[in-house]
Design a protein around this motif. Structure first.
Motif, PDB file in Angstrom:
ATOM      1  N   UNK A  32       0.827  -1.201   0.000  1.00 35.85           N
ATOM      2  CA  UNK A  32       0.000   0.000   0.000  1.00 35.85           C
ATOM      3  C   UNK A  32       0.861   1.250   0.000  1.00 35.85           C
ATOM      4  N   UNK A  33       0.414   2.265  -0.737  1.00 35.41           N
ATOM      5  CA  UNK A  33       1.145   3.523  -0.790  1.00 35.41           C
ATOM      6  C   UNK A  33       0.344   4.619  -0.095  1.00 35.41           C
ATOM      7  N   UNK A  34      -0.408   5.401  -0.865  1.00 30.31           N
ATOM      8  CA  UNK A  34      -1.137   6.534  -0.287  1.00 30.31           C
ATOM      9  C   UNK A  34      -2.166   6.042   0.726  1.00 30.31           C
ATOM     10  N   UNK A  36      -1.376   4.304   3.291  1.00 26.77           N
ATOM     11  CA  UNK A  36      -0.735   3.201   4.019  1.00 26.77           C
ATOM     12  C   UNK A  36       0.662   3.580   4.496  1.00 26.77           C
ATOM     13  N   UNK A  37       1.323   4.454   3.771  1.00 26.34           N
ATOM     14  CA  UNK A  37       2.668   4.916   4.150  1.00 26.34           C
ATOM     15  C   UNK A  37       2.549   6.321   4.722  1.00 26.34           C
ATOM     16  N   UNK A  38       2.898   6.491   5.982  1.00 24.95           N
ATOM     17  CA  UNK A  38       2.780   7.833   6.575  1.00 24.95           C
ATOM     18  C   UNK A  38       3.613   8.884   5.842  1.00 24.95           C
ATOM     19  N   UNK A  39       4.710   8.460   5.218  1.00 24.08           N
ATOM     20  CA  UNK A  39       5.580   9.404   4.505  1.00 24.08           C
ATOM     21  C   UNK A  39       4.906   9.977   3.259  1.00 24.08           C
ATOM     22  N   UNK A  40       3.964   9.215   2.686  1.00 23.25           N
ATOM     23  CA  UNK A  40       3.334   9.629   1.429  1.00 23.25           C
ATOM     24  C   UNK A  40       2.046  10.392   1.716  1.00 23.25           C
ATOM     25  N   UNK A  41       2.203  11.665   2.066  1.00 21.43           N
ATOM     26  CA  UNK A  41       1.043  12.525   2.280  1.00 21.43           C
ATOM     27  C   UNK A  41       0.797  13.335   1.002  1.00 21.43           C
ATOM     28  N   UNK A  68      -6.752   5.407  -6.882  1.00 22.56           N
ATOM     29  CA  UNK A  68      -6.505   4.055  -7.390  1.00 22.56           C
ATOM     30  C   UNK A  68      -5.071   3.916  -7.902  1.00 22.56           C
ATOM     31  N   UNK A  69      -4.605   4.925  -8.630  1.00 30.11           N
ATOM     32  CA  UNK A  69      -3.262   4.907  -9.191  1.00 30.11           C
ATOM     33  C   UNK A  69      -2.194   4.881  -8.093  1.00 30.11           C
ATOM     34  N   UNK A  70      -2.501   5.489  -6.952  1.00 26.74           N
ATOM     35  CA  UNK A  70      -1.541   5.578  -5.843  1.00 26.74           C
ATOM     36  C   UNK A  70      -1.842   4.576  -4.724  1.00 26.74           C
ATOM     37  N   UNK A  71      -2.789   3.679  -4.966  1.00 28.21           N
ATOM     38  CA  UNK A  71      -3.212   2.750  -3.914  1.00 28.21           C
ATOM     39  C   UNK A  71      -2.123   1.756  -3.525  1.00 28.21           C
ATOM     40  N   UNK A  73       1.892  -0.149  -4.833  1.00 28.09           N
ATOM     41  CA  UNK A  73       3.082  -0.053  -5.680  1.00 28.09           C
ATOM     42  C   UNK A  73       2.787  -0.635  -7.058  1.00 28.09           C
ATOM     43  N   UNK A  74       2.064  -1.756  -7.086  1.00 27.10           N
ATOM     44  CA  UNK A  74       1.719  -2.394  -8.363  1.00 27.10           C
ATOM     45  C   UNK A  74       0.866  -1.500  -9.243  1.00 27.10           C
ATOM     46  N   UNK A  75      -0.090  -0.788  -8.642  1.00 25.82           N
ATOM     47  CA  UNK A  75      -0.952   0.114  -9.413  1.00 25.82           C
ATOM     48  C   UNK A  75      -0.139   1.266  -9.992  1.00 25.82           C
ATOM     49  N   UNK A  76       0.769   1.800  -9.201  1.00 23.16           N
ATOM     50  CA  UNK A  76       1.614   2.892  -9.683  1.00 23.16           C
ATOM     51  C   UNK A  76       2.542   2.404 -10.788  1.00 23.16           C
ATOM     52  N   UNK A  77       3.085   1.220 -10.626  1.00 22.31           N
ATOM     53  CA  UNK A  77       3.953   0.624 -11.641  1.00 22.31           C
ATOM     54  C   UNK A  77       3.193   0.410 -12.948  1.00 22.31           C
TER      55      UNK A  77
END
Length: 86
Positions: A32-34, A36-41, A68-71, A73-77
């Motif tokens: 998870x990215x946006x 899920x990662x506190x760094x990714x605000x 969805x695009x930032x949900x 790592x796979x989606x962003x990739x």
């Protein structure tokens, strides 16, 4: 494309979010990215997208950016691969 893209994307995330080498290496399609990662605000998203545009020589339109695009790592990739192939 995916493999080289994935390595570069990990490097971008590591650099922009100041992730450890281990955390960046552990990113997989389900990570998870946006939200899920506190760094990714929301502020970090702008820097992340700018860095992706610069390193992959692509343009990301505002209307293409969504949760969805930032949900994951796979989606962003998948998104970046799609932009590079377009």
């Amino acid at each position: 494309m995916g493999n080289d893209t994935g390595l570069t994307l990990r490097t971008i995330l590591r650099d922009v979010l100041s992730l450890s080498e281990e955390r960046a290496a552990a990113l997989d399609a389900e990570t998870g990215l946006f939200g899920a990662m506190p760094e990714l605000d929301s502020m970090a998203v702008a820097g992340l997208l700018t860095e992706i545009e610069d390193r992959f020589d692509i343009i990301i339109e505002d209307d293409e950016v969504d949760g969805e695009m930032l949900e994951t790592f796979g989606a962003l990739l998948t998104f970046v691969d799609g932009k590079r192939g377009a």
